[in-house]
Design an enzyme around this catalytic site. Structure first.
Site, short mmCIF file in Angstrom:
data_model
loop_
_atom_site.label_atom_id
_atom_site.label_comp_id
_atom_site.label_asym_id
_atom_site.label_seq_id
_atom_site.Cartn_x
_atom_site.Cartn_y
_atom_site.Cartn_z
CB CYS A 240 10.73 56.40 0.38
SG CYS A 240 10.75 55.67 1.94
CG HIS B 127 10.53 61.28 2.65
ND1 HIS B 127 9.58 60.88 1.47
CD2 HIS B 127 10.43 59.99 3.28
CE1 HIS B 127 9.18 59.52 1.51
NE2 HIS B 127 9.77 58.92 2.59
#
Length: 511
Positions: A332, A435
């Protein structure tokens, strides 16, 4: 009618989240329909539900313990700090606005009827709700507009059990101070105390228990022994105790950059539980060492955390590591930092309009006003099926010298194809928005094999521990620990609204 119990703490990291999870599993094992609830959570660890809603990770692992799917109603308000003075305010999974503390303190009163309605909808569907407070109820400068501790307890008329951490020291002062700083009405809501993380012979603790019960007229209904359970840690306070020294006996040394605004560090729980893997957190240049893998995690303020890497000397250390054929993975915000530059023309994350990245991937990121929150499934560049979730406000474009990391096949359960992430030409640098990528057993096993092959060693000799199965075992251990060390008959009476008194029956600690 739903039964309810609220767990509040004398401080952050006292064990509230774990205690709520344990009680959820305990009641679930007794055949009850039970759910967790925390009206407001401040955390950079969040999760995306199957419907694309964002909620705190703590209520996710509590929902897992309760045997139910995570539901955004379990955590209607999520605050994600963007800097020391401002947070992104999320209600029922969607962003409302960025607010400073003063603005939010005034605004949150408008949320009360909405929180009550959300809570009632859960109450209508379940037998038991286990509520969690935040920090301490004795934050007397904030209590006039509280919606998460005594304010929440008052909203739904919930009895409160106060949990205190003895491992940090000063447990009796924290119990007494917390109770005595509350007003009379709030004090009356505390029906019991649980002392958490005790080491040693409970007989040595008994005189203190007797005295604190006499001073507060609140019974101690449990003493929970310190237990080395491998559960997710949601509170950033827990990061201070994370290891930063490599284990010389481990097969692999994996180093995570501990960014000031690190988010979703629960991404690395799968790594922590694997045998012969040394997982450590790098806070400064002196900690860097000679890792086999460097991971740059997510960040709630990617530009400011990139500036931290520059100022701390870690930027140059990571670049040198990569130039010497080191393996680097960015998740991310960490993926965004791996690129050439990041642009924030609308000042979505910070007042910086542009900052140079690490330059390890041929990518550029621009920050947008809209957040992407999705669950995904896909196939990596090397053919592993993976699942996870995305939470980001940046859009990253790949240059010609990179290839995609993953082909996304489904989004929020619906068929949808697009490409995620980027890989360098030499395959040493990987960036992804996914994630939970390390929670995929085949991907993780192949990664370990690759890292060991680089060291001229044989493949990873252990079977990858499946995170979901592992957590189920830990939840059952936790429930058994609580049942053995809490006076459950007293807790049941509290939940029924019956009065319990300080008694001569004392808790006997059981391992």
């Amino acid at each position: 009618m739903v039964k309810q119990i609220m767990i509040q703490g004398t401080a952050s990291d006292a064990g509230k989240s774990v205690l709520v999870a344990g009680l959820c599993r305990l009641f679930k094992n007794k055949g009850k329909r039970v759910v967790p609830f925390k009206s407001q959570n401040m955390s950079l660890n969040s999760f995306i539900t199957a419907t694309g809603d964002e909620m705190g990770r703590a209520q996710v692992f509590q929902a897992e313990a309760a045997g139910v799917f995570p539901d955004v109603r379990m955590n209607p308000v999520l605050l994600k700090p963007t800097n020391d003075r401002q947070s992104q305010v999320i209600f029922m999974g969607a962003i409302l606005d960025n607010m400073d503390a003063v603005t939010y303190h005034d605004f949150k009163q408008t949320l009360i009827p909405k929180i009550q309605a959300v809570y009632q909808s859960l109450a209508d569907e379940n037998d038991i709700i286990v509520l969690e407070g935040a920090g301490s109820p004795a934050e007397i400068n904030l209590n006039d507009r509280d919606i998460v501790n005594m304010g929440m307890a008052k909203m739904v008329d919930a009895p409160v059990v106060l949990v205190a951490d003895i491992d940090k020291g000063g447990v009796f002062a924290s119990i007494y101070g917390t109770i005595m700083l509350l007003n009379e009405e709030e004090r009356a809501r505390i029906k019991g105390v649980i002392i958490n993380k005790f080491r040693g012979d409970v007989a040595l603790l008994q005189p203190g228990i007797d005295m604190i019960e006499e001073l507060t007229n609140v019974p101690v209904i449990g003493v929970i022994p310190y237990a080395n359970l491998q559960l997710e840690e949601e509170d950033s306070v827990s990061l201070s105790g994370k290891n930063y020294v490599p284990d010389s006996n481990a097969l692999l040394d994996i180093a995570i950059i501990c960014l000031p605004r690190i988010s979703n560090f629960t991404d690395f729980h799968s790594l922590e539980i694997q045998p012969e893997i040394s997982l450590r957190y790098i806070r400064n240049l002196a900690d860097f060492g000679k890792p086999d893998l460097v991971i740059i995690p997510g960040s709630k303020n990617t530009l400011e955390d990139m500036a931290f890497l520059e100022e701390s000397g870690l930027k140059k250390a990571i670049q040198n590591f990569a130039e010497n054929a080191g393996k680097v993975i960015g998740i991310c915000g960490g993926y965004q930092m791996l690129g050439k530059k990041m642009l924030d023309p609308n000042q979505v994350e910070s007042k910086q309009l542009e900052i140079a990245g690490l330059g390890l991937l041929d990518t550029e990121t621009i920050f947008l006003d809209q957040k992407r929150t999705t669950q995904i499934t896909g196939v990596t560049h090397s053919g592993e099926a993976v699942e996870g979730y995305e939470i980001h406000m940046g859009e990253t474009k790949r240059g010609e010298s990179t290839s995609p990391f993953c082909e996304i096949k489904a989004v929020n359960g619906n068929e949808e194809t697009h490409q995620d992430g980027a890989i360098s030409v030499n395959k040493n640098i990987i960036g992804t928005y996914i994630h939970g990528i390390f929670d995929n057993d085949v991907f993780l096993g192949n990664l370990f094999d690759e890292l060991l092959t680089r060291k001229n060693k044989s493949v990873y000799p252990h079977e990858i521990i499946n995170l979901k199965e592992h957590k189920e075992q830990e939840y059952d251990k936790l429930a058994a620990l609580l049942e053995a060390n809490i006076q459950m008959d007293q807790l049941e009476k509290i939940m029924k609204g019956e009065k319990i008194c300080v008694s001569t029956q004392k808790p006997a600690i059981k391992e």
